[in-house]
Design a protein around this motif. Structure first.
Motif, mmCIF file in Angstrom:
data_model
loop_
_atom_site.group_PDB
_atom_site.id
_atom_site.type_symbol
_atom_site.label_atom_id
_atom_site.label_comp_id
_atom_site.label_asym_id
_atom_site.label_seq_id
_atom_site.Cartn_x
_atom_site.Cartn_y
_atom_site.Cartn_z
ATOM 1 N N ASN B 275 0.821 -1.210 0.000
ATOM 2 C CA ASN B 275 0.000 0.000 0.000
ATOM 3 C C ASN B 275 0.858 1.263 0.000
ATOM 4 O O ASN B 275 0.399 2.345 0.350
ATOM 5 C CB ASN B 275 -0.954 0.004 1.201
ATOM 6 C CG ASN B 275 -0.210 -0.124 2.513
ATOM 7 O OD1 ASN B 275 1.002 -0.270 2.523
ATOM 8 N ND2 ASN B 275 -0.943 -0.055 3.607
ATOM 9 N N ARG B 277 1.893 3.159 -2.222
ATOM 10 C CA ARG B 277 1.423 4.253 -3.062
ATOM 11 C C ARG B 277 0.523 5.222 -2.303
ATOM 12 O O ARG B 277 0.427 6.389 -2.625
ATOM 13 C CB ARG B 277 0.603 3.681 -4.221
ATOM 14 C CG ARG B 277 1.383 3.596 -5.503
ATOM 15 C CD ARG B 277 0.684 2.687 -6.455
ATOM 16 N NE ARG B 277 1.066 1.304 -6.143
ATOM 17 C CZ ARG B 277 1.091 0.343 -7.039
ATOM 18 N NH1 ARG B 277 0.730 0.573 -8.279
ATOM 19 N NH2 ARG B 277 1.460 -0.878 -6.722
ATOM 20 N N PHE B 278 -0.193 4.688 -1.286
ATOM 21 C CA PHE B 278 -1.216 5.501 -0.628
ATOM 22 C C PHE B 278 -0.788 5.931 0.763
ATOM 23 O O PHE B 278 -1.424 6.754 1.391
ATOM 24 C CB PHE B 278 -2.526 4.723 -0.556
ATOM 25 C CG PHE B 278 -2.694 3.865 -1.755
ATOM 26 C CD1 PHE B 278 -2.803 4.450 -3.017
ATOM 27 C CD2 PHE B 278 -2.666 2.493 -1.656
ATOM 28 C CE1 PHE B 278 -2.902 3.664 -4.144
ATOM 29 C CE2 PHE B 278 -2.768 1.710 -2.779
ATOM 30 C CZ PHE B 278 -2.886 2.290 -4.029
ATOM 31 N N VAL B 279 0.278 5.333 1.263
ATOM 32 C CA VAL B 279 0.751 5.685 2.590
ATOM 33 C C VAL B 279 2.157 6.243 2.398
ATOM 34 O O VAL B 279 3.160 5.570 2.539
ATOM 35 C CB VAL B 279 0.729 4.456 3.524
ATOM 36 C CG1 VAL B 279 1.092 4.860 4.950
ATOM 37 C CG2 VAL B 279 -0.648 3.812 3.509
ATOM 38 N N GLY B 321 0.145 -5.551 -5.638
ATOM 39 C CA GLY B 321 -0.315 -5.148 -4.310
ATOM 40 C C GLY B 321 -1.138 -6.194 -3.585
ATOM 41 O O GLY B 321 -1.668 -5.939 -2.508
ATOM 42 N N ASP B 326 -1.737 -7.383 5.247
ATOM 43 C CA ASP B 326 -1.944 -6.107 5.937
ATOM 44 C C ASP B 326 -1.121 -4.964 5.347
ATOM 45 O O ASP B 326 -0.945 -3.930 5.988
ATOM 46 C CB ASP B 326 -1.599 -6.272 7.425
ATOM 47 C CG ASP B 326 -0.165 -6.781 7.619
ATOM 48 O OD1 ASP B 326 0.556 -6.950 6.613
ATOM 49 O OD2 ASP B 326 0.217 -7.034 8.779
ATOM 50 N N GLY B 327 -0.604 -5.158 4.150
ATOM 51 C CA GLY B 327 0.245 -4.134 3.553
ATOM 52 C C GLY B 327 1.717 -4.359 3.843
ATOM 53 O O GLY B 327 2.570 -3.776 3.173
#
Lengths: 351, 351
Positions: B275, B277-279, B321, B326-327
């Motif tokens: 994740n 890209r978003f965090v 992804g 859990d990332g």
């Protein structure tokens, strides 16, 4: 199912954390075939209690395949949910998959994993994502695979906006099957194979997986015939005896066909199990069941049933034997492989 | 570690079930770097209690990476084992992976999944495989990843034979790293990535993964230097700050190099998270840590350290992804991908 969620009620304010809470039922809920359900997140209509066997009815309360779609610019999203059952996990499947929530974001036209919320109790509150750039994006939140939802709310910081995602134009794909279809043993709800296919096709899906109880009963065929899907995928063999396959598949398909003369129907063979090489009796049963399905398929074709498709089971789980947790139930690895086989077939059919 | 297990003691007879029981300690146990341990299935020697931080010592009781090799013609194999800890599962990892056993069979030169035993209590008895053709084959049984073993016995029908598998000629590959290396969150112990690589290369491995505590302390470097492996794989970045990477990697590698002038040492970058890209802040930390590792690698090369290898983290988990629960923590899908990247590098090095 409202296109735009109403403003949160005053009672839903969480002033301590400055979060505004939205009831998931007011957002866009997918994976729900019937609106006349006893509880909102039930998979079968209320009348099914009188129609189906008790274990099927009990399993219909599991929220497998249900998902909440919404659009938000919130830099953080928190989930608060209450489960139906106290059993949060299974020995071979973690609480994240059995009872957790799983969030994906649409970025540049592709669905991407964004965050998950594990269940640690019957009622949970957990931050799905935070520190995100505050861009307006569409999200899909998958609900628990082997537990049910009594209540679900999403909380965002007070300054952000959240609304229901637009309804999609497509009719959903309806999947009917066993524990495998229901998502056993995905690590999180988004990794059940119908969910992966839903992202791959960007298409709504309905998961009618009934662990240990997908024996293609006539009354279940009648229920499925009430729906009006883009396609039916029937993947019930692992729960059926060879005799049941021979006796039940044809009338089940014919029930669907009579209600929907042109809807594509896909028959899926039983996966060749990971340890089939060493557990001979299990392998023989699998081969026998698949032969019975193939014979039923041939008879249906001969009887003039069109738009009927057939997916062999030999390579559904790959060829290395690594794709299951127990020789039967796929892990995320197995589910991705199943989706990579079944997804492209559906893409061709639905074009 | 005896080449042939002695006959079972009379007290180990289970006349009720007519099973003969074998103590796993008398079979061929791999994944154990030291013999002078406090408990048999400890990963660090007894003296480490005084040397390492308490959480590292506590984690050294987990049996991650340990495996029992044996040869049998038994048509059925039952396991009976007692765990150290009552916590059988984690919210994002099932009991099968945390506390279960995982059996593979060697067929036609390849290791194949054969059966697993989930943990339902501190003491368990479970049939790993049954109804098998009674052919003499080699097996490997992987032990729990996030729990420890107090006792482990294997039971076979009275008429069958079971003996320790021959010791392998190769020196083991030693892996040092974090929760990811320890196997979080594999569905079963055989799906931790060092175990997958061990099967792929048909090579013994030692898993020194220490969840949340792989910060490359000097005392840990000293312990690792006591071993004499075929190669070291250092995959500790996810637990380290950028400053720690800059300060500790070089002396850690130099400690190993002084003890073993020619042993290959492989540095593994941190996986780019699912994740990321978003965090954004998490992604930035990862990029910074990897840059610090690359700089340390360059300085070590400049200082004349030979047989040093470097594996970038960008594609360790694939590009979709989907490979984590859990990332951060890989599922079996992520672990297979890691093994498919790191395994071939080791194959080239060890040729």
């Amino acid at each position: 199912m409202a296109a735009i969620a109403g403003p949160p009620s005053a009672s839903a304010e969480d002033s301590a954390k400055s979060l505004r809470w939205f009831d998931a039922r007011e957002l866009t809920v997918e994976g729900k075939g019937w609106t006349n359900t006893l509880a909102f997140f039930d998979r079968y209509p209320a009348k099914a209690e009188e129609l189906v066997r008790p274990p099927v009815w009990a399993l219909s309360h599991d929220s497998a395949g249900m998902a909440v779609r919404f659009v938000t610019d919130a830099p953080a999203i928190t989930a608060r949910w209450t489960l139906r059952k106290e059993a949060l996990a299974m020995p071979h499947m973690p609480a994240t998959g059995v009872s957790g929530l799983d969030l994906y974001i649409k970025e540049q036209g592709r669905w991407q994993f964004a965050g998950r919320a594990p269940a640690r109790a019957v009622t949970n509150e957990f931050s799905l994502i935070h520190n995100r750039a505050p861009l307006k994006r569409e999200f899909i939140l998958y609900l628990p695979l082997y537990n049910g939802i009594k209540a679900l709310e999403l909380g965002i910081p007070g300054s952000a906006h959240l609304e229901a995602a637009p309804l999609r134009p497509q009719k959903p794909i309806v999947f009917y099957g066993t524990s495998i279809l229901q998502g056993g043993c995905a690590s999180r709800p988004g990794m059940a194979y119908p969910a992966i296919i839903g992202r791959y096709l960007d298409w709504p899906t309905i998961n009618l997986g009934f662990s240990g109880n997908a024996i293609s009963e006539p009354e279940v065929g009648q229920l499925l015939a009430e729906l009006d899907p883009a396609a039916y995928v029937l993947d019930a063999l692992p729960n059926m005896t060879t005799a049941q396959v021979t006796q039940r598949i044809e009338p089940f398909v014919q029930t669907l066909r009579q209600a929907h003369p042109k809807t594509p129907i896909v028959l899926v063979e039983e996966e060749t199990y990971a340890n089939a090489r060493f557990v001979q009796f299990q392998h023989e049963r699998c081969v026998r069941d698949n032969a019975a399905l193939k014979a039923a398929y041939a008879r249906l074709r001969k009887a003039g049933v069109k738009n009927l498709y057939y997916i062999p089971g030999d390579h559904l789980l790959g060829d290395d034997g690594e794709a299951t947790v127990d020789g039967v139930h796929p892990t995320d690895l197995g589910f991705l492989r199943m989706a990579e086989t079944i997804g492209p077939v559906l893409r061709r059919i639905l074009k």
